[in-house]
Design an enzyme around this catalytic site. Structure first.
Site, PDB file in Angstrom:
ATOM      1  N   LYS A 115      43.834   1.179  55.705  1.00 32.72           N
ATOM      2  CA  LYS A 115      44.234   1.215  54.301  1.00 32.72           C
ATOM      3  C   LYS A 115      43.800   2.495  53.600  1.00 32.72           C
ATOM      4  O   LYS A 115      44.445   2.923  52.640  1.00 32.72           O
ATOM      5  CB  LYS A 115      43.698  -0.004  53.547  1.00 32.72           C
ATOM      6  CG  LYS A 115      44.413  -1.296  53.889  1.00 32.72           C
ATOM      7  CD  LYS A 115      44.196  -2.336  52.805  1.00 32.72           C
ATOM      8  CE  LYS A 115      44.894  -3.647  53.145  1.00 32.72           C
ATOM      9  NZ  LYS A 115      44.579  -4.707  52.172  1.00 32.72           N
ATOM     10  N   LYS A 201      59.481  -6.375  59.956  1.00 32.69           N
ATOM     11  CA  LYS A 201      59.025  -7.661  59.418  1.00 32.69           C
ATOM     12  C   LYS A 201      59.762  -7.992  58.129  1.00 32.69           C
ATOM     13  O   LYS A 201      60.087  -7.108  57.349  1.00 32.69           O
ATOM     14  CB  LYS A 201      57.522  -7.580  59.113  1.00 32.69           C
ATOM     15  CG  LYS A 201      56.675  -8.422  60.049  1.00 32.69           C
ATOM     16  CD  LYS A 201      55.210  -8.202  59.795  1.00 32.69           C
ATOM     17  CE  LYS A 201      54.611  -9.322  58.960  1.00 32.69           C
ATOM     18  NZ  LYS A 201      53.149  -9.292  58.922  1.00 32.69           N
ATOM     19  N   LYS A 204      58.657  -8.253  51.190  1.00 32.11           N
ATOM     20  CA  LYS A 204      59.050  -8.259  49.783  1.00 32.11           C
ATOM     21  C   LYS A 204      59.442  -6.852  49.329  1.00 32.11           C
ATOM     22  O   LYS A 204      60.117  -6.693  48.315  1.00 32.11           O
ATOM     23  CB  LYS A 204      57.909  -8.775  48.911  1.00 32.11           C
ATOM     24  CG  LYS A 204      56.699  -7.840  48.858  1.00 32.11           C
ATOM     25  CD  LYS A 204      55.625  -8.395  47.934  1.00 32.11           C
ATOM     26  CE  LYS A 204      54.297  -7.702  48.118  1.00 32.11           C
ATOM     27  NZ  LYS A 204      54.143  -6.398  47.574  1.00 32.11           N
TER      28      LYS A 204
END
Ligand code: TRP
Length: 339
Positions: A115, A201, A204
């Site tokens: 991250k 995948k 959203k």
């Protein structure tokens, strides 16, 4: 048995979220009652501030996620459902555990490396200590089992290391403060892919809404998205091995199996030799049948702020009570005087 698990609040919930963590939680809730155990499920809103975020969006996502969890079957009367921000003991215990967690341990965490990427120096301190908050989340409640995805296993191991070192350093051998929790990695966590691209995948953030089935989609929209889903010109094989190299076909059959609660081979037994002209309507109908009760409840609850607030308030009250003795014991073990 005490199960504790958290999920980061995100918006635009879709089939991938449902068949990933959420449905698994519902199953655990329904199973655990026969074992006399207890489930705590929470929104990891405190974790969400470890990355750049929009405050209004975080608040909206937190409420939306509660609505989704309840709509999908988490029962706030049977499970303890809450958000971290209403239970200050999570933050307090994290600070206490910061004295035990080691820099070297956190430096090894792959999620932080992923991250923070190339911008390590610019990453927030919260992102670095994220796993310590996660340890506090579960240790606070003496969790025995923590359902997580494969990617969170390392964080769970860290929680165990922290618990063990704290118990060793500060507790009599016969009176440890913390329970060492075991991870539960669901074996059949369905990986749901985009309807437009079988190698990505379902997400959203995909710009095409046709790539995913949202929990807010009505029956017509679901049918249309399945009809338009990308496929190949072949017929369906008679067993799973025949889906290799056919990611779109594999995804649709996988979704069918997950929704029907059977295996891929069972689905193929019924559809071997059929083309998508036959399979897609069957898949669409199955999705509509299973999702429409969830959809109705979700859409209604999402707009009922009063009820969402009440659910969270009740859950927070129960969580605070349950966590209080462990937090007290941790303060005491460290020699912190609180009158
Ligand atoms: N880090 C977890 C995730 O991203 C969410 C989480 C936070 C969690 N605290 C937790 C999961 C405690 C299990 C237990 O998926």
């Amino acid at each position: 048995m005490r199960i504790v698990s958290g999920i980061q609040p995100t918006g635009n919930l879709h089939l991938g979220n449902y068949l990933g963590a959420i449905r698994n939680w519902v199953r655990m809730q329904d199973d655990i009652e026969s074992h006399g155990g207890q489930c705590l499920f929470f929104l990891a809103d405190l974790h969400a501030i470890s990355m750049p975020h929009d405050p209004a969006e975080l608040a909206a996502n937190t409420l939306e996620m509660v609505a989704a969890l309840v709509a999908c079957g988490i029962d706030p009367d049977r499970s303890i459902l809450f958000n971290q921000a209403q239970v200050p003991a999570h933050s307090e215990l994290q600070w206490l555990l910061n004295g035990t967690a080691r820099m070297g341990w956190l430096n090894r965490m792959t999620q932080f490396k992923d991250k923070s990427g190339k911008n390590r120096e610019g990453a927030s301190i919260a992102l670095f200590t994220y796993p310590v908050l996660q340890a506090a989340d579960v240790l606070l409640y003496q969790a025995t089992h923590v359902p997580v995805g494969e990617d969170q296993k390392q964080h769970l191991e860290l929680a165990r290391d922290i618990a063990q070192k704290f118990n060793n350093d500060f507790c009599p051998v016969d009176a440890p403060v913390f329970t060492l929790p075991d991870p539960i990695i669901p074996p059949d966590a369905a990986r749901i892919m985009s309807l437009r691209d079988g190698s990505a995948k379902m997400s959203k953030s995909d710009p095409s809404d046709m790539s995913r089935i949202n929990l807010t989609d009505d029956a017509d929209t679901v049918m249309q998205k399945v009809r338009k889903a990308r496929t190949d010109p072949e017929v369906l094989p008679s067993e799973a091995a025949g889906l290799e190299g056919r990611p779109e076909a594999a995804n649709l059959v996988g979704i069918y199996a997950a929704m029907a609660g059977t295996g891929v081979d069972d689905v193929l037994k019924d559809f071997a030799g059929e083309g998508f002209g036959k399979f897609k309507p069957a898949l669409g109908e199955l999705l509509v049948e299973k999702l429409s009760p969830i959809n109705e409840r979700f859409v209604e609850l999402k707009q009922d702020r009063e009820q969402l607030d009440a659910i969270l308030a009740k859950g927070a009250l129960k969580a605070r009570d349950l966590g209080a003795p462990t937090l007290d014991a941790a303060y005491k073990a460290l020699g912190l005087v609180r009158g």
